[in-house]
Design an enzyme around this catalytic site. Structure first.
Site, PDB file in Angstrom:
ATOM      1  N   HIS A 188     -32.438  -7.398 -16.111  1.00  0.00           N
ATOM      2  CA  HIS A 188     -32.500  -7.783 -14.700  1.00  0.00           C
ATOM      3  C   HIS A 188     -31.115  -7.548 -14.090  1.00  0.00           C
ATOM      4  CE1 HIS A 188     -36.211  -9.745 -15.722  1.00  0.00           C
ATOM      5  NE2 HIS A 188     -36.323 -10.371 -14.560  1.00  0.00           N
ATOM      6  N   GLU A 191     -30.946  -8.317  -8.258  1.00  0.00           N
ATOM      7  CA  GLU A 191     -32.025  -9.105  -7.625  1.00  0.00           C
ATOM      8  C   GLU A 191     -31.389  -9.929  -6.499  1.00  0.00           C
ATOM      9  OE1 GLU A 191     -33.834 -12.015 -10.224  1.00  0.00           O
ATOM     10  OE2 GLU A 191     -35.568 -12.282  -8.895  1.00  0.00           O
ATOM     11  N   ASP A 270     -43.581 -12.981 -11.878  1.00  0.00           N
ATOM     12  CA  ASP A 270     -44.091 -14.306 -12.272  1.00  0.00           C
ATOM     13  C   ASP A 270     -45.290 -14.627 -11.375  1.00  0.00           C
ATOM     14  OD1 ASP A 270     -41.803 -15.219 -14.141  1.00  0.00           O
ATOM     15  OD2 ASP A 270     -40.772 -14.552 -12.325  1.00  0.00           O
TER      16      ASP A 270
HETATM   17  N1  ADE Z   1     -37.053 -15.223 -15.172  1.00  0.00           N
HETATM   18  C1  ADE Z   1     -38.320 -15.252 -14.732  1.00  0.00           C
HETATM   19  N2  ADE Z   1     -38.417 -14.669 -13.526  1.00  0.00           N
HETATM   20  C2  ADE Z   1     -37.168 -14.234 -13.197  1.00  0.00           C
HETATM   21  C3  ADE Z   1     -36.621 -13.542 -12.106  1.00  0.00           C
HETATM   22  N3  ADE Z   1     -37.356 -13.154 -11.049  1.00  0.00           N
HETATM   23  N4  ADE Z   1     -35.295 -13.278 -12.114  1.00  0.00           N
HETATM   24  C4  ADE Z   1     -34.525 -13.660 -13.143  1.00  0.00           C
HETATM   25  N5  ADE Z   1     -34.999 -14.314 -14.208  1.00  0.00           N
HETATM   26  C5  ADE Z   1     -36.316 -14.585 -14.248  1.00  0.00           C
HETATM   27 ZN    ZN Z   2     -38.138 -10.928 -13.691  1.00  0.00          ZN
END
Ligand code: ADE
Ligand code: ZN
Length: 324
Positions: A188, A191, A270
Site C-alpha cells: 500500500h 493512499e 474492504d
Molecule cells: N487495511 C485494510 N484496509 C486498508 C486500507 N484501505 N489502507 C491501509 N490499510 C488497510
Molecule cells: Zn487496502
C-alpha cells in the site's frame, strides 16, 4: 460478464456486520457495539485511521479455523457473483496472532477455503500476507517466519495499515527475504501519503504492484515510471470516497490514470465497510465517471495483466474477455 482479477482485497474487510454478531455470539465475545445498527452507524470515517479502529476492533470475533474458513468462503462466493475469476487476497496475520490466535489456526482456515475456491466458486486464488506498517518491522519479520513454518502456500507479501508517518524503509530486509524465497511483493502506498510514499515502496521495497497509488498523478515523473515499467496500481474507488482520499467519486483520478496509460485496475479493498464488492465499485465508476465499454474492458484486461498468474493463463483470460 467480463472476467476480472481482484488484487486488492483484505479478507478481514469482508466481515459483514451480521457475521460480526453471529461470530461474537458463537465465540462468546463481548462487542463494544449494541447491535448491527449501532455498528453500521460507526461506518462513517473522517480518514483511514477512523476506519482502521473499527476494522481491528471487529476482528476480535475471529477465533477458530472454521471462522477464518467461513469468512474466506463467503468472500469467494460473493466475488464470483461479481465476475471475479482470480482473487489474490490480503490477510493481516499479525492482527490475529497479537490477539492470541495461533498463526497455524488462522492460516489453515484461510488456506482451506482458498484450496477449494476453484472447485467451489470457479475462482483461482492466491494468498498475500500483509504486514502492518504501524508496528515495528521486527514484528513483521517474526510473523513472516511463523507463516513459513505453517507450510501454507503463500503467493506474496504486502504492507498496509496506517500510512503517513510510517516509513516503508524498515521493511526493506523483509521484502528482500521474501523475494529471495520466491514470493511476490506488493505494498500500500499513495493512499493518504503523497507520491514520495509510492517512490519509497518502489525503490526501497521493490514492490511489483502498488495498492492505491492515487496520489501518483501529482508527480509526472512517477507517472512516466509507472507507465514505462508497467507497474500496476490496484485502485479502490469506493474505499477512496469513504476514507475521504478524494472529495467525491466524480473527482476520482481513475480516468486520468487510464488516459495516462497506467495499468490501473478496480478492486473493493474492504467491501463490508465501504459500500460494496467489485461489482458495486465497477457500477459506481461507470455511473459517476462515465466510463465507456472500452474503458471497462481495459480495466478487466489490466486486472488480469496485473495479476501474478502464469503468462499462459493471462493470455487465456484476456481472450475470454475479448469474446464476452
Ligand atoms: N487495511 C485494510 N484496509 C486498508 C486500507 N484501505 N489502507 C491501509 N490499510 C488497510
Ligand atoms: Zn487496502
Amino acid at each position: 460478464m467480463l472476467p476480472f482479477a481482484e488484487l486488492h482485497l483484505h479478507l478481514e474487510g469482508t466481515l459483514e456486520p451480521d457475521m460480526v454478531f453471529e461470530l461474537a455470539e458463537r465465540n462468546r465475545i463481548a462487542l463494544p457495539w449494541q447491535d448491527v445498527d449501532d455498528l453500521r452507524s460507526r461506518y462513517e470515517y473522517g480518514c483511514l485511521q477512523d476506519f482502521l479502529d473499527v476494522y481491528y476492533a471487529n476482528m476480535a470475533v475471529l477465533r477458530t479455523e472454521a471462522d477464518f474458513a467461513e469468512l474466506t468462503d463467503a468472500y469467494l462466493a460473493r466475488a464470483a457473483a461479481s465476475g471475479v475469476v482470480r482473487a489474490e487476497v490480503f490477510f493481516d496475520l499479525q492482527a490475529h496472532t497479537a490477539r492470541g490466535v495461533p498463526a497455524p489456526v488462522a492460516l489453515a482456515g484461510v488456506a482451506d477455503a482458498l484450496a477449494r475456491s476453484e472447485a467451489d466458486h470457479g475462482v483461482s486464488s492466491g494468498l498475500i500476507v500483509t504486514f502492518l506498517r504501524h508496528l515495528p518491522a521486527a514484528d513483521a519479520e517474526r510473523a513472516y517466519a511463523e507463516a513459513l513454518t505453517t507450510g501454507v502456500d503463500l503467493l506474496g507479501i504486502g504492507l498496509c495499515s496506517s500510512e503517513i508517518g510510517f516509513p516503508a524503509m524498515p521493511f526493506a530486509p523483509l521484502y528482500a527475504r521474501a523475494r529471495a524465497d520466491g514470493l511476490h511483493t506488493v505494498a500500500h502506498a499513495g493512499e493518504e501519503g503523497g507520491p514520495e510514499y509510492v517512490w519509497e515502496a518502489l525503490e526501497t521495497l521493490g514492490a511489483e504492484r502498488i495498492d492505491h497509488g492515487i496520489t501518483a498523478l501529482r508527480d509526472p515523473s512517477l507517472v512516466e515510471h509507472l507507465v514505462r515499467n508497467r507497474i500496476p496500481l490496484t485502485v479502490c474507488p469506493l474505499s477512496n470516497v469513504r476514507l475521504k482520499a478524494v472529495p467525491d467519486l466524480a473527482a476520482h483520478p481513475l480516468p486520468a490514470m487510464l488516459d495516462a496509460g497506467i495499468v490501473a485496475c478496480v478492486n473493493s479493498d474492504d467491501p463490508a465497510y465501504f459500500g460494496g464488492y467489485l461489482d458495486a465499485n465497477l457500477a459506481a465508476v461507470r455511473r459517476d465517471l462515465a466510463l465507456s465499454d472500452d474503458q471497462l474492458a481495459t480495466l478487466a484486461a489490466n486486472s488480469i495483466e496485473a495479476s501474478f498468474l502464469p503468462a499462459s493463463e493471462k493470455t487465456r483470460l484476456k481472450q475470454a474477455a475479448l469474446v464476452s
